[in-house]
Design an enzyme around this catalytic site. Sequence first.
Site, PDB file in Angstrom:
ATOM      1  CB  SER A 205      -0.862   0.004   1.268  1.00  0.00           C
ATOM      2  OG  SER A 205      -1.548   1.230   1.391  1.00  0.00           O
TER       3      SER A 205
ATOM      4  CE1 TYR B 241      -4.138  -2.276   5.252  1.00  0.00           C
ATOM      5  CE2 TYR B 241      -3.156  -0.144   4.764  1.00  0.00           C
ATOM      6  CZ  TYR B 241      -3.793  -1.296   4.355  1.00  0.00           C
ATOM      7  OH  TYR B 241      -4.084  -1.479   3.009  1.00  0.00           O
TER       8      TYR B 241
HETATM    9  N1  NAP Z   1      -8.861  -0.506  -1.333  1.00  0.00           N
HETATM   10  C1  NAP Z   1      -7.856   0.293  -1.029  1.00  0.00           C
HETATM   11  O1  NAP Z   1      -8.014   1.534  -0.951  1.00  0.00           O
HETATM   12  C2  NAP Z   1      -6.468  -0.296  -0.806  1.00  0.00           C
HETATM   13  C3  NAP Z   1      -5.381   0.584  -0.818  1.00  0.00           C
HETATM   14  C4  NAP Z   1      -4.102   0.073  -0.631  1.00  0.00           C
HETATM   15  C5  NAP Z   1      -3.920  -1.287  -0.441  1.00  0.00           C
HETATM   16  N2  NAP Z   1      -4.988  -2.120  -0.422  1.00  0.00           N
HETATM   17  C6  NAP Z   1      -4.730  -3.555  -0.204  1.00  0.00           C
HETATM   18  O2  NAP Z   1      -5.261  -4.289  -1.285  1.00  0.00           O
HETATM   19  C7  NAP Z   1      -5.538  -5.622  -0.869  1.00  0.00           C
HETATM   20  C8  NAP Z   1      -6.911  -6.026  -1.375  1.00  0.00           C
HETATM   21  O3  NAP Z   1      -7.882  -5.210  -0.746  1.00  0.00           O
HETATM   22  P1  NAP Z   1      -9.189  -4.687  -1.491  1.00  0.00           P
HETATM   23  O4  NAP Z   1      -9.112  -3.213  -1.537  1.00  0.00           O
HETATM   24  O5  NAP Z   1      -9.430  -5.449  -2.737  1.00  0.00           O
HETATM   25  O6  NAP Z   1     -10.266  -5.059  -0.363  1.00  0.00           O
HETATM   26  P2  NAP Z   1     -11.569  -6.020  -0.402  1.00  0.00           P
HETATM   27  O7  NAP Z   1     -12.422  -5.692  -1.565  1.00  0.00           O
HETATM   28  O8  NAP Z   1     -12.163  -5.902   0.967  1.00  0.00           O
HETATM   29  O9  NAP Z   1     -10.938  -7.473  -0.608  1.00  0.00           O
HETATM   30  C9  NAP Z   1     -10.184  -8.080   0.408  1.00  0.00           C
HETATM   31  C10 NAP Z   1     -10.001  -9.551   0.086  1.00  0.00           C
HETATM   32  O10 NAP Z   1      -9.225 -10.152   1.149  1.00  0.00           O
HETATM   33  C11 NAP Z   1      -9.883 -11.342   1.573  1.00  0.00           C
HETATM   34  N3  NAP Z   1      -9.615 -11.620   2.981  1.00  0.00           N
HETATM   35  C12 NAP Z   1      -9.788 -10.776   4.038  1.00  0.00           C
HETATM   36  N4  NAP Z   1      -9.518 -11.419   5.180  1.00  0.00           N
HETATM   37  C13 NAP Z   1      -9.169 -12.699   4.852  1.00  0.00           C
HETATM   38  C14 NAP Z   1      -8.809 -13.850   5.588  1.00  0.00           C
HETATM   39  N5  NAP Z   1      -8.780 -13.856   6.934  1.00  0.00           N
HETATM   40  N6  NAP Z   1      -8.514 -15.003   4.924  1.00  0.00           N
HETATM   41  C15 NAP Z   1      -8.574 -15.032   3.571  1.00  0.00           C
HETATM   42  N7  NAP Z   1      -8.919 -13.976   2.801  1.00  0.00           N
HETATM   43  C16 NAP Z   1      -9.220 -12.829   3.446  1.00  0.00           C
HETATM   44  C17 NAP Z   1     -11.378 -11.065   1.323  1.00  0.00           C
HETATM   45  O11 NAP Z   1     -12.072 -12.280   1.107  1.00  0.00           O
HETATM   46  P3  NAP Z   1     -13.099 -12.996   2.132  1.00  0.00           P
HETATM   47  O12 NAP Z   1     -13.771 -11.924   2.932  1.00  0.00           O
HETATM   48  O13 NAP Z   1     -14.015 -13.746   1.218  1.00  0.00           O
HETATM   49  O14 NAP Z   1     -12.220 -13.895   2.951  1.00  0.00           O
HETATM   50  C18 NAP Z   1     -11.309 -10.298   0.007  1.00  0.00           C
HETATM   51  O15 NAP Z   1     -11.258 -11.200  -1.078  1.00  0.00           O
HETATM   52  C19 NAP Z   1      -5.385  -5.624   0.651  1.00  0.00           C
HETATM   53  O16 NAP Z   1      -4.165  -6.228   1.008  1.00  0.00           O
HETATM   54  C20 NAP Z   1      -5.391  -4.160   1.028  1.00  0.00           C
HETATM   55  O17 NAP Z   1      -4.664  -3.906   2.213  1.00  0.00           O
HETATM   56  C21 NAP Z   1      -6.259  -1.657  -0.604  1.00  0.00           C
END
Ligand code: NAP
Length: 266
Positions: A140, A154
């Site tokens: 991130s 985080y």
């Molecule tokens: N969105 C942003 O603004 C942003 C910015 C910077 C970085 N990121 C990073 O991008 C990555 C993806 O996030 P996203 O934005 O796509 O969020 P998201 O839409 O909430 O997706 C998160 C994914 O992680 C899975 N997950 C969460 N806890 C888990 C667990 N205990 N075991 C297995 N799978 C798990 C969820 O699946 P289930 O709930 O089905 O398990 C879901 O598929 C993350 O690492 C996040 O930190 C996001």
Amino acid sequence: MDRRLALVTGASAGIGAAFARIFAIHGYDVALTARRAERLESLADEIRMQFGVETLTVSADLARPGAVDEVLAHLAGHGRVVDALVNNAGYGLPGRFVDTAWADQQAFLQVMVTAPCELAHKLLPGMAERRFGRIVNVASLAGLVPGAAGHTLYAASKALLVRFSQSLHLEAGADGVHVTALCPGFTYSEFHDVNRTRAQVSSATPPWLWLEADEVAAAGYEAVEANRAVCVPGAPNKAIAAVAKLIPDDWALALMASQGKRFRKV
Ligand SMILES: NC(=O)c1ccc[n+]([C@@H]2O[C@H](COP(=O)([O-])OP(=O)(O)OC[C@H]3O[C@@H](n4cnc5c(N)ncnc54)[C@H](OP(=O)(O)O)[C@@H]3O)[C@@H](O)[C@H]2O)c1
């Protein structure tokens, strides 16, 4: 089996689902993992129909030690090896460190740090032996700027992924394994709904600061193909990362102190 296989964690939503589609577009079979099995099945159906590649799904909670071995055993049971790994699963844990339960912080570290490192450690030898591998660690922009109050581990967990990726990038390149830390800023996904900051973050950030999940995944795919150690998608995010490097640390921390509370739940 002719096609390479990409394993994507957190594939049931957001950036992970977008990565699964991108690897399929580029001719990979895909293995999808997350906790919500129905979501994985419906994405797998969509990808199979649209791109004509094979799909595997395996439901697993990465907060559970042992889950990584179960995922890998499932793939081995189907006679498949992993050529590309996207360590993407993640979430935010709102609140001050002292106000949270240790069990929740421990689970957070397991998902955000231990599982990605364990997957890389267990898959690298095979990739090196076959002289081909791709590893994307979804970190991130938060890992490139000072920590903010709230969501305490985080930024630290993402900074670890950045440093880990850089070291691995240097170690594994000679074996044909490309390693990239992808550092997105604000991205449309379920992330801010899951950590209950959607309203707060939406009102504090202009739309031009946001990227779509498929733009972020496309940048990550391109970066790992080009073997770039760190990728920051989007011009505004690149500018923020550059400014954070240029100004003194205590100025950057003071900026986080004033700005962080606008989008972090403390
Ligand atoms: N969105 C942003 O603004 C942003 C910015 C910077 C970085 N990121 C990073 O991008 C990555 C993806 O996030 P996203 O934005 O796509 O969020 P998201 O839409 O909430 O997706 C998160 C994914 O992680 C899975 N997950 C969460 N806890 C888990 C667990 N205990 N075991 C297995 N799978 C798990 C969820 O699946 P289930 O709930 O089905 O398990 C879901 O598929 C993350 O690492 C996040 O930190 C996001």
